[in-house]
Scaffold this motif. Sequence first.
Motif, PDB file in Angstrom:
ATOM      1  N   VAL A  39       0.821  -1.212   0.000  1.00 21.70           N
ATOM      2  CA  VAL A  39       0.000   0.000   0.000  1.00 21.70           C
ATOM      3  C   VAL A  39       0.858   1.267   0.000  1.00 21.70           C
ATOM      4  N   THR A  40       1.894   1.300   0.819  1.00 23.51           N
ATOM      5  CA  THR A  40       2.682   2.539   0.932  1.00 23.51           C
ATOM      6  C   THR A  40       3.350   2.934  -0.377  1.00 23.51           C
ATOM      7  N   ALA A  41       3.718   1.959  -1.188  1.00 21.79           N
ATOM      8  CA  ALA A  41       4.360   2.267  -2.476  1.00 21.79           C
ATOM      9  C   ALA A  41       3.441   3.076  -3.388  1.00 21.79           C
ATOM     10  N   LEU A  42       2.127   3.002  -3.149  1.00 20.92           N
ATOM     11  CA  LEU A  42       1.157   3.730  -3.972  1.00 20.92           C
ATOM     12  C   LEU A  42       1.231   5.235  -3.768  1.00 20.92           C
ATOM     13  N   PHE A  43       1.919   5.657  -2.724  1.00 20.80           N
ATOM     14  CA  PHE A  43       2.009   7.076  -2.395  1.00 20.80           C
ATOM     15  C   PHE A  43       3.420   7.638  -2.586  1.00 20.80           C
ATOM     16  N   GLY A  92      -4.809  -0.451  -6.409  1.00 22.23           N
ATOM     17  CA  GLY A  92      -3.385  -0.312  -6.121  1.00 22.23           C
ATOM     18  C   GLY A  92      -2.807  -1.550  -5.475  1.00 22.23           C
ATOM     19  N   LEU A  93      -3.554  -2.146  -4.566  1.00 22.00           N
ATOM     20  CA  LEU A  93      -3.118  -3.382  -3.921  1.00 22.00           C
ATOM     21  C   LEU A  93      -2.989  -4.501  -4.952  1.00 22.00           C
ATOM     22  N   GLY A  94      -3.953  -4.593  -5.850  1.00 19.45           N
ATOM     23  CA  GLY A  94      -3.881  -5.585  -6.925  1.00 19.45           C
ATOM     24  C   GLY A  94      -2.680  -5.364  -7.824  1.00 19.45           C
TER      25      GLY A  94
END
Length: 192
Positions: free
Chosen positions: A54-58, A97-99
């Motif tokens: 999840v954090t990589a999405l930001f 994003g998780l997918g």
Amino acid sequence: MIMHVEPIETAYKYNAVFFLILINLTVFFLDHFLHFDLTFLYLNHGNPQWYQLVTALFCHSGWEHLSGNLFFLYIFGKLIEEEEGELALYSSYLICGLGASIASVIFLETDLHSLGASGAVFGLFTVAVLIKLSWEWRNLLEILILGQFVLLKMLNEAQLLEQADNVNRIAHLGGAIVGVVMMLLLFWFGRR
């Protein structure tokens, strides 16, 4: 004399889309201007930590990377939030994003790191098109305009899949596919 005055409808403020943009900007500022070492938030394919999905999405590698993702987050995120509300946008962003992150870990080499909102944003592309499905002529026109853009983006990503240019096309395709699956499940279970 008593007059009945209709209340003025206030414009919707798009809280969710602006909150997601603000998070992305804040992380970028901390990472690139204040030089906090946030690399532990990037998705490490060789040893992924659960939170990195999840954090990589930001996190973003540079201004151009961030700017492109925020532009499309703004455009497509507003469409989703306007049509379905804040929770739908947050859910779509995080689920897609998780997918995208999971697809990256499964299909890409282990010596890589991934970062960026683009997998989530590609999911928003497909969600924004599919929430417009109806026989109302305005929606059909929006589907035609948005759908051709999304379809061309997806075909382009698939054609360039083998190109070595530091673009995580697996995340793009993964996020878009998760968006389609998510919307199909919602249609299937009667949400729409």
